[in-house]
Every structure is written in C-alpha cells, then in structure tokens.
Design a protein around this motif. Structure first.
Motif, PDB file in Angstrom:
ATOM      1  N   LEU A   4      31.859 -43.617 -22.471  1.00  0.00           N
ATOM      2  CA  LEU A   4      32.721 -44.722 -22.078  1.00  0.00           C
ATOM      3  C   LEU A   4      33.789 -44.274 -21.080  1.00  0.00           C
ATOM      4  CD1 LEU A   4      33.516 -47.667 -22.318  1.00  0.00           C
ATOM      5  CD2 LEU A   4      34.850 -47.076 -24.358  1.00  0.00           C
ATOM      6  N   SER A   5      34.327 -43.083 -21.275  1.00  0.00           N
ATOM      7  CA  SER A   5      35.369 -42.601 -20.358  1.00  0.00           C
ATOM      8  C   SER A   5      34.821 -42.437 -18.939  1.00  0.00           C
ATOM      9  CB  SER A   5      35.963 -41.287 -20.856  1.00  0.00           C
ATOM     10  OG  SER A   5      34.982 -40.280 -20.903  1.00  0.00           O
ATOM     11  N   HIS A   6      33.557 -42.039 -18.808  1.00  0.00           N
ATOM     12  CA  HIS A   6      32.952 -41.924 -17.479  1.00  0.00           C
ATOM     13  C   HIS A   6      32.833 -43.290 -16.809  1.00  0.00           C
ATOM     14  CE1 HIS A   6      31.049 -38.068 -19.147  1.00  0.00           C
ATOM     15  NE2 HIS A   6      32.068 -37.728 -18.372  1.00  0.00           N
ATOM     16  N   LEU A   7      32.477 -44.288 -17.581  1.00  0.00           N
ATOM     17  CA  LEU A   7      32.374 -45.642 -17.037  1.00  0.00           C
ATOM     18  C   LEU A   7      33.743 -46.166 -16.615  1.00  0.00           C
ATOM     19  CD1 LEU A   7      29.775 -47.215 -19.481  1.00  0.00           C
ATOM     20  CD2 LEU A   7      29.420 -46.533 -17.103  1.00  0.00           C
ATOM     21  N   SER A  72      44.898 -47.001 -11.159  1.00  0.00           N
ATOM     22  CA  SER A  72      44.852 -45.580 -11.542  1.00  0.00           C
ATOM     23  C   SER A  72      45.618 -45.348 -12.830  1.00  0.00           C
ATOM     24  CB  SER A  72      45.432 -44.706 -10.429  1.00  0.00           C
ATOM     25  OG  SER A  72      44.644 -44.778  -9.275  1.00  0.00           O
ATOM     26  N   ALA A  73      46.795 -45.958 -12.918  1.00  0.00           N
ATOM     27  CA  ALA A  73      47.582 -45.835 -14.153  1.00  0.00           C
ATOM     28  C   ALA A  73      46.809 -46.412 -15.336  1.00  0.00           C
ATOM     29  CB  ALA A  73      48.924 -46.541 -13.995  1.00  0.00           C
ATOM     30  N   ALA A  74      46.174 -47.559 -15.119  1.00  0.00           N
ATOM     31  CA  ALA A  74      45.405 -48.177 -16.198  1.00  0.00           C
ATOM     32  C   ALA A  74      44.262 -47.275 -16.637  1.00  0.00           C
ATOM     33  CB  ALA A  74      44.864 -49.537 -15.743  1.00  0.00           C
ATOM     34  N   VAL A  75      43.558 -46.686 -15.681  1.00  0.00           N
ATOM     35  CA  VAL A  75      42.426 -45.824 -16.010  1.00  0.00           C
ATOM     36  C   VAL A  75      42.899 -44.555 -16.707  1.00  0.00           C
ATOM     37  CG1 VAL A  75      40.657 -44.343 -14.977  1.00  0.00           C
ATOM     38  CG2 VAL A  75      40.859 -46.722 -14.269  1.00  0.00           C
ATOM     39  N   ILE A  76      43.904 -43.899 -16.168  1.00  0.00           N
ATOM     40  CA  ILE A  76      44.390 -42.649 -16.754  1.00  0.00           C
ATOM     41  C   ILE A  76      44.925 -42.886 -18.167  1.00  0.00           C
ATOM     42  CG2 ILE A  76      46.190 -40.879 -16.565  1.00  0.00           C
ATOM     43  CD1 ILE A  76      45.793 -41.142 -13.458  1.00  0.00           C
ATOM     44  N   TYR A  87      45.826 -48.385 -24.655  1.00  0.00           N
ATOM     45  CA  TYR A  87      45.900 -49.004 -23.328  1.00  0.00           C
ATOM     46  C   TYR A  87      44.607 -49.707 -22.916  1.00  0.00           C
ATOM     47  CZ  TYR A  87      50.390 -46.810 -22.657  1.00  0.00           C
ATOM     48  OH  TYR A  87      51.702 -46.454 -22.777  1.00  0.00           O
ATOM     49  N   LEU A  88      43.668 -49.802 -23.815  1.00  0.00           N
ATOM     50  CA  LEU A  88      42.419 -50.482 -23.504  1.00  0.00           C
ATOM     51  C   LEU A  88      42.641 -51.938 -23.081  1.00  0.00           C
ATOM     52  CD1 LEU A  88      39.396 -50.094 -23.241  1.00  0.00           C
ATOM     53  CD2 LEU A  88      39.166 -50.721 -25.650  1.00  0.00           C
ATOM     54  N   PRO A  89      43.537 -52.678 -23.736  1.00  0.00           N
ATOM     55  CA  PRO A  89      43.779 -54.053 -23.276  1.00  0.00           C
ATOM     56  C   PRO A  89      44.309 -54.111 -21.837  1.00  0.00           C
ATOM     57  CG  PRO A  89      44.609 -53.786 -25.497  1.00  0.00           C
ATOM     58  CD  PRO A  89      44.224 -52.418 -25.009  1.00  0.00           C
ATOM     59  N   PHE A  90      45.168 -53.181 -21.456  1.00  0.00           N
ATOM     60  CA  PHE A  90      45.686 -53.111 -20.083  1.00  0.00           C
ATOM     61  C   PHE A  90      44.537 -52.889 -19.098  1.00  0.00           C
ATOM     62  CE2 PHE A  90      48.075 -50.206 -16.937  1.00  0.00           C
ATOM     63  CZ  PHE A  90      48.401 -51.267 -16.101  1.00  0.00           C
TER      64      PHE A  90
END
Length: 122
Positions: A4-7, A72-76, A87-90
């Motif tokens: 999931l992190s790769h996606l 980027s902030a959302a992904v990191i 932070y998954l909802p973000f």
C-alpha cells in the motif's frame, strides 16, 4: 507484490507527470484557446476564469508547486503513519480532489469542443 505504501508514493509520481506536462503546455494552450473559451464559457463562469487566462508559465508553476507541497506532505505523513492510519483521511481527501480534477479536463474538452489543432479552427 506492491504494498500500500508503494501505491501511495505512486500518487506523487502520477501527479508529477500530469502537472509537469501541464506546466510545459499551459501557456501555449491558453493562448491558442483563449478566444474559444471566451466565446463558449458562460459569462458567470468566465468572471472566475478570466485571471487564469492571463497566467503565464511561471505563475502556473508556482501554483503547481504549492499543490505538490501539500500532496507531498499528505503522502509522507500517510506513509510514515500508515500502521495507525492517522493521516490516511488527509491523503484520501487529496486523492478525491485530484479525482475530481479529472472533470475539469472533461469540461475543457467539452467547452473547446475538442478541437484538434492548436489554432482552434474547426
């Protein structure tokens, strides 16, 4: 098999390809389509779009960079806290907003009637 992190990281890669292409093409596209847009877009909507029609490549790049920073902030944050899901909802909100952005492209196609050449003649 992809984790999931790769996606989640792939979301940034797709955004970069999509918007960096737009950075390169936007000024010429707007210049070529400005008259068609002004003729076909309803007056109410045109008042909101008018500032965008005078935007140059540098201004557009700054806007894209700001969006890229937020994504980027959302992904990191999402990847680093994936086990707790804090932070998954973000991230999902960002993902859904970008999905809705697809319809802006569909709208562009409808309003300019999908003209094939850059001159805008049909």
């Amino acid at each position: 098999m992809l984790e999931l992190s790769h996606l989640i990281w792939l979301f940034l890669v797709v955004f970069m390809f999509h918007d960096f292409e737009e950075i390169v093409m936007v000024e010429g596209w707007v210049r070529a389509k400005k008259d068609i847009i002004r003729r076909t877009v309803p007056e109410r909507l045109m008042k909101m779009l008018e500032p965008s029609l005078s935007m140059n490549t540098a201004q557009f790049a700054v806007a894209v960079s700001c969006i890229f920073a937020v994504l980027s902030a959302a992904v990191i944050l999402t990847v680093t806290t994936l086990s707790s899901g804090t932070y998954l909802p973000f991230f999902l909100v960002c993902l859904h907003v970008m999905f809705l952005h697809v319809f802006i492209h569909v709208g562009h196609t409808c309003f300019v009637r999908g003209t094939q050449d850059w001159g805008g003649s049909r």
